[in-house]
Design an enzyme around this catalytic site. Structure first.
Site, mmCIF file in Angstrom:
data_model
loop_
_atom_site.group_PDB
_atom_site.id
_atom_site.type_symbol
_atom_site.label_atom_id
_atom_site.label_comp_id
_atom_site.label_asym_id
_atom_site.label_seq_id
_atom_site.Cartn_x
_atom_site.Cartn_y
_atom_site.Cartn_z
ATOM 1 C CB ILE A 106 -10.059 35.913 -23.659
ATOM 2 C CG1 ILE A 106 -10.838 36.916 -22.807
ATOM 3 C CG2 ILE A 106 -10.796 34.583 -23.747
ATOM 4 C CD1 ILE A 106 -12.204 37.301 -23.399
ATOM 5 C CB CYS A 107 -10.126 35.207 -19.068
ATOM 6 S SG CYS A 107 -10.581 35.142 -17.314
ATOM 7 N N GLY A 108 -8.020 33.612 -18.324
ATOM 8 C CA GLY A 108 -7.050 32.675 -17.787
ATOM 9 C C GLY A 108 -6.084 32.110 -18.800
ATOM 10 C CB THR A 110 -3.702 36.096 -20.851
ATOM 11 O OG1 THR A 110 -4.266 36.304 -19.545
ATOM 12 C CG2 THR A 110 -4.704 36.534 -21.905
ATOM 13 C CB ALA A 158 -9.016 39.995 -24.653
#
Length: 212
Positions: A106-108, A110, A158
């Site tokens: 999720i977030c960073g 990715t 995500a």
């Protein structure tokens, strides 16, 4: 007991995996209560500090984590994914995926998965296509613009602003809840609809009655 491993490192965004880890570790409403647990994995066993200032001592060091001992690796965002400082966790994700064990980012994180080449050939999402393109990865054509969480086989990605959607994708991939129970869970936590709570409450009451 099946173990889900949560990666922890300094500045990790503690709110992003919170819905997932809390409800994995909580047997209420599970399809098979008592099956699941959450353990943390750090670079070493030295304590780390989350973005919210929580001090956590990892249960296991990254080098000692084997895909065969895990049901999933969850990678939250952090302030240092873009710098490449957390690349070792991206390589551990590669090891997991090669072994057929799911990874959820999720977030960073990715960004880190993209930089490792793990998003080049599969549908995925992130905070924004422009953000992810700064990694220099080759998978921009596979970016899914209008979904907050994407499941592609063993990989979940995500956006960092929707931790409830991230959790739902994790629960779906791990098959923790019966489908109608998961729908009610999301109705409650994702849509703030109290009807979901009553569905969950009645489900647990019916199960308790059946066990008597």
């Amino acid at each position: 007991m099946k173990t889900v491993h949560l990666a922890v490192y300094d500045t990790f965004s503690d709110w992003e995996p919170g819905f997932a880890t809390a409800h994995i570790n909580r047997p209420l409403w599970h399809r098979e209560p008592g099956t699941w647990q959450v353990k943390t994995v750090g670079w070493t066993l030295e304590p780390i500090t989350s973005m919210g200032g929580l001090r956590i001592t990892p249960d296991i060091a990254l080098d000692d984590l084997k895909p065969a001992d895990s049901a999933m690796l969850i990678l939250p965002g952090a302030a240092n994914w873009e710098s490449g400082e957390l690349a070792d966790f991206g390589e551990k994700a590669r090891e997991f995926l090669a072994a057929g064990v799911p990874v959820a980012g999720i977030c960073g994180s990715t960004f880190g998965l993209a930089a490792a080449g793990l998003l080049d050939d599969r549908p995925h999402t992130s905070n924004d296509i422009g953000y992810l393109s700064m990694s220099g990865y080759a998978g921009i054509d596979h970016f899914v613009q209008d979904q907050t969480a994407v499941i592609d086989g063993d990989l979940i990605t995500a956006t960092g602003t929707r931790p409830v959607d991230f959790a739902r994708a994790i629960f779906t991939r791990l098959d923790i809840y019966e489908p109608h129970v998961l729908d009610a869970w999301y109705q409650l936590y994702g849509n703030n609809d109290a009807a979901g709570f009553y569905t969950l409450y009645n489900y647990e009451q019916d199960r308790a009655a059946a066990a008597r």
